[in-house]
Design a protein around this motif. Structure first.
Motif, short mmCIF file in Angstrom:
data_model
loop_
_atom_site.label_atom_id
_atom_site.label_comp_id
_atom_site.label_asym_id
_atom_site.label_seq_id
_atom_site.Cartn_x
_atom_site.Cartn_y
_atom_site.Cartn_z
N PHE A 1 -4.49 1.85 -7.81
CA PHE A 1 -5.50 1.18 -6.99
C PHE A 1 -5.70 -0.25 -7.45
O PHE A 1 -5.82 -1.17 -6.64
N VAL B 1 0.84 -1.19 0.00
CA VAL B 1 0.00 0.00 0.00
C VAL B 1 0.87 1.24 0.00
O VAL B 1 0.59 2.22 -0.71
N CYS C 1 -2.60 -2.40 -6.50
CA CYS C 1 -2.54 -2.56 -5.05
C CYS C 1 -3.59 -3.56 -4.59
O CYS C 1 -3.29 -4.48 -3.81
N ASN D 1 -8.24 1.31 1.28
CA ASN D 1 -7.81 1.70 -0.06
C ASN D 1 -9.01 2.04 -0.94
O ASN D 1 -9.02 3.05 -1.65
#
Length: 237
Positions: free
Chosen positions: A196, A24, A199, A176
């Motif tokens: 995004f 992250v 991740c 997230n």
């Protein structure tokens, strides 16, 4: 700072546990390297690593006895039982004779004792195993045994952290997603930035590993491999 066993069996599981945070951090371009340099300069990394190694070890050991109960007893004790067929009877008889010579007991275990008084037989086997462990600490002479023990300790301790690993990833996935909902004003993951996507995909892969790879059977494989090496070392004591 750490010996080989502590590093691989106790520290590595903690590093794997917190690896999702690193993922992250990279996706958000956090400058972890500069922070680590600061922490290292004041000795915090070494201290925290040692503390975490103890934490990981305690969780693994705490659950170990329950694993053994499910498996039918301590792996090395199981292999020493005459009723167990994993080791051929001729080799096992040599093991029993050697152990009786090293630490003689008044009534050595036999088939009748294992049937009529299994707890007494297992108590003797546990005493034998403790003796073997205490006399096989030479890392050069018993290097293969150390390797198997390290693998077992790593898997056991990592499995002990499983609950925390899963919870951490779920929190990171949710955080997230919520962050990018706020940034993009959209609930559609496909409309969110590529960092995004990468991740989230990485976190999901790690979650799958926690759920389906890091299991009791994954530990059992190396636990009995270590137990077999431990029994084999009897003839070298």
């Amino acid at each position: 700072m750490f010996d080989n066993y502590t590093l691989k069996a106790r520290v590595y599981p903690l590093l794997i546990l917190f690896f999702p945070i690193f993922i992250v951090g990279v996706s958000y371009s956090f400058k972890f390297e500069s922070y680590i340099q600061v922490f290292t300069s004041i000795g915090l990394v070494g201290a925290l690593s040692y503390l975490m190694s103890q934490f990981g070890r305690d969780l693994g050991k705490k659950k170990e006895s329950n694993l053994w109960k499910e498996w039918g007893g301590m792996p090395s004790v199981q292999l020493l039982r005459l009723s167990n067929q994993e080791i051929d009877k001729h080799t096992k008889q040599r093991y029993h004779s050697k152990m009786q010579a090293l630490i003689p007991v008044q009534n050595p275990p036999d088939a009748a004792m294992e049937t009529n008084n299994p707890n007494e037989a297992d108590e003797i086997y546990r005493a034998w195993c403790k003796y073997i462990i205490n006399h096989t600490r030479d890392e050069t002479k018993f290097s293969l045994l150390l390797k198997e023990n390290t693998s077992y300790g790593f898997r056991r301790n990592l499995w002990g952290l499983k609950f925390y690993g899963i919870i951490l990833i779920i929190i990171l996935l949710a955080t997230n997603y919520l962050f990018w909902i706020k940034e993009t004003n959209s609930f559609n993951p496909l409309e969110m930035p590529v960092n995004f996507q990468y991740c989230s995909l990485s976190l999901i892969v790690i979650l799958i590993i926690w759920l389906f790879v890091i299991t009791k059977s994954w530990i059992k494989l190396v636990a009995f491999a270590y137990a077999e090496r431990l029994c084999e070392s009897i003839e070298s004591i």
